[in-house]
Design an enzyme around this catalytic site. Sequence first.
Site, short mmCIF file in Angstrom:
data_model
loop_
_atom_site.label_atom_id
_atom_site.label_comp_id
_atom_site.label_asym_id
_atom_site.label_seq_id
_atom_site.Cartn_x
_atom_site.Cartn_y
_atom_site.Cartn_z
N CYS A 90 33.14 62.18 47.40
CA CYS A 90 33.08 61.13 48.66
C CYS A 90 34.18 61.46 49.79
O CYS A 90 33.74 60.86 50.80
CB CYS A 90 32.99 59.83 48.14
SG CYS A 90 32.08 59.39 46.70
N HIS A 97 35.05 55.11 53.82
CA HIS A 97 34.13 55.49 53.09
C HIS A 97 33.36 54.32 52.68
O HIS A 97 33.80 53.25 52.09
CB HIS A 97 34.50 56.19 51.84
CG HIS A 97 33.72 56.60 50.84
ND1 HIS A 97 32.37 56.87 50.86
CD2 HIS A 97 33.44 56.20 49.34
CE1 HIS A 97 31.59 57.12 49.95
NE2 HIS A 97 32.30 56.64 48.62
N ASN A 151 26.27 54.01 48.70
CA ASN A 151 27.20 55.16 48.76
C ASN A 151 26.52 56.50 48.96
O ASN A 151 26.19 57.05 47.84
CB ASN A 151 28.07 54.99 47.53
CG ASN A 151 29.22 56.17 47.24
OD1 ASN A 151 29.52 56.95 48.00
ND2 ASN A 151 29.93 55.88 46.13
N1 ACO Z 1 23.55 44.04 37.63
C1 ACO Z 1 23.81 42.96 36.79
N2 ACO Z 1 25.05 42.96 35.97
C2 ACO Z 1 25.59 44.30 36.00
C3 ACO Z 1 25.27 45.28 36.89
C4 ACO Z 1 24.09 45.27 37.54
N3 ACO Z 1 23.73 46.24 38.44
N4 ACO Z 1 26.18 46.30 36.54
C5 ACO Z 1 27.08 45.71 35.64
N5 ACO Z 1 26.82 44.56 35.24
C6 ACO Z 1 27.47 43.42 34.31
C7 ACO Z 1 28.25 44.33 33.53
O1 ACO Z 1 27.64 44.89 32.12
C8 ACO Z 1 29.30 43.53 32.90
O2 ACO Z 1 28.65 42.56 31.98
P1 ACO Z 1 29.68 41.94 30.74
O3 ACO Z 1 30.74 41.27 31.41
O4 ACO Z 1 28.77 41.02 30.04
O5 ACO Z 1 30.18 43.36 30.28
C9 ACO Z 1 29.47 42.57 34.19
O6 ACO Z 1 28.34 42.98 35.15
C10 ACO Z 1 30.73 42.99 35.28
O7 ACO Z 1 31.04 44.33 35.21
P2 ACO Z 1 32.06 45.29 35.96
O8 ACO Z 1 31.96 46.69 35.84
O9 ACO Z 1 33.43 44.56 35.68
O10 ACO Z 1 31.60 44.77 37.38
P3 ACO Z 1 32.41 45.14 38.87
O11 ACO Z 1 32.55 43.55 39.38
O12 ACO Z 1 33.68 45.87 38.52
O13 ACO Z 1 31.56 45.84 39.78
C11 ACO Z 1 30.95 48.03 40.37
C12 ACO Z 1 30.78 47.14 39.41
C13 ACO Z 1 30.25 47.53 41.40
C14 ACO Z 1 30.32 49.36 39.78
C15 ACO Z 1 32.44 48.29 40.75
O14 ACO Z 1 33.15 48.54 39.62
C16 ACO Z 1 32.77 49.38 41.67
O15 ACO Z 1 32.18 49.20 42.65
N6 ACO Z 1 33.51 50.42 41.38
C17 ACO Z 1 33.82 51.35 42.06
C18 ACO Z 1 32.68 52.33 42.48
C19 ACO Z 1 32.93 53.54 43.57
O16 ACO Z 1 33.32 53.12 44.67
N7 ACO Z 1 32.66 54.65 43.31
C20 ACO Z 1 33.03 55.76 44.19
C21 ACO Z 1 33.24 57.15 43.96
S1 ACO Z 1 31.56 57.85 43.25
C22 ACO Z 1 31.92 59.56 43.74
O17 ACO Z 1 32.70 59.92 44.12
C23 ACO Z 1 30.54 60.41 43.50
#
Ligand code: ACO
Length: 328
Positions: A114, A255, A285
């Site tokens: 990214c 980004h 993304n």
């Molecule tokens: N819909 C509903 N629930 C979901 C979903 C979904 N799509 N995805 C995860 N959950 C659930 C999980 O299972 C978890 O449930 P649990 O508490 O029962 O276990 C709960 O939601 C919370 O999960 P978290 O992973 O803690 O959610 P978070 O608020 O952290 O959001 C996210 C997840 C959006 C993926 C976040 O962590 C994020 O944006 N991370 C960074 C990603 C990124 O920016 N990547 C860039 C680099 S990629 C590259 O270089 C190619």
Amino acid sequence: MKKRAVIQAIGHSVPDKVLTNHDLEKLVDTSDEWIIQRTGISERRMCGPGETTSVLSIRAAKEALAHAKMSPAELDLVVVGTVTGDMLFPSTSCLVQAGIGAVNAGAFDVGAACAGFIYSLSVATAMIENGQVKNALVVGADTLTHFIDWTDRSTCILFGDGAGAVVLSGEEDQGRGIMRTVLLADGTGSQYIDLEIGGSRYPTTNPESAKARKCIYMAGSEVYRFAVNAMGEACCRILDEAGLSPKDVDLFVPHQANLRIIDSAAKRLGLSEEKVFVNVHKYGNTSGGSIPLALYEAEHEGRLQPGMLVMTVGFGAGLVWGANLIRW
Ligand code: ACO
């Protein structure tokens, strides 16, 4: 007199196919409300049959060249920042070089996920400043939807496909252009985002490779924590090195991974909403495509005016992160 690398024009390309949060509700246990609240994303673009990273890159490149009124033969260099090249080799930049007819250009890819556009822009800028090339095409492009596990709700909601391209030329220094770059990496975090299959560790020819992951893996909360720190660190460092402060920034183009990450970086820098460019709701993304696509839209919306100081910042698999300061 010192040469500056100056962006002459920008082009972009996204696939026509739109994948909405409601479409994803039919694939995995998720909801439009959850996705918007946690990421800010409403929809993303997805490649159709035959649409590859080079296809999007070529479209973006042709648009940028047309706006720059430059013939492809005038390019000395084609750089593509991508981690989703058409093949392991040849490089996607060679496919782009052939596709646009850049008959006088060298070509190579930069693999910085990214942060691919930030890294690519930095390399091309250095080559222009040291006189090695005059005109460069710099592309940021990825098509991550080709590598998604559509049963994994934690990743399939995040990514989309897109490309952006700039024509970069050397000019006598008149105080505009790419002013400064910061590039950072921490490979000890390589396990947090990866795509294992198909490289030399897990070649498709080896039966052992059956255990390798075939789709994007991401440790979401680790990447989230890293991203918030990385964005702040790269921005503070580049401003500090330039002897500037956040209030000197006219437009912040981060980004586009997650609206919460963007908001927390903007908050840390004390930037008001109107100084922050956001289009993550439309594209998700798009990895290497994200920043040039955002620059393209910012310019077309009239939010980028000559003389403005633009700060880009990105982070991604590697782990890598970095920033550019651009006087528009
Ligand atoms: N819909 C509903 N629930 C979901 C979903 C979904 N799509 N995805 C995860 N959950 C659930 C999980 O299972 C978890 O449930 P649990 O508490 O029962 O276990 C709960 O939601 C919370 O999960 P978290 O992973 O803690 O959610 P978070 O608020 O952290 O959001 C996210 C997840 C959006 C993926 C976040 O962590 C994020 O944006 N991370 C960074 C990603 C990124 O920016 N990547 C860039 C680099 S990629 C590259 O270089 C190619």
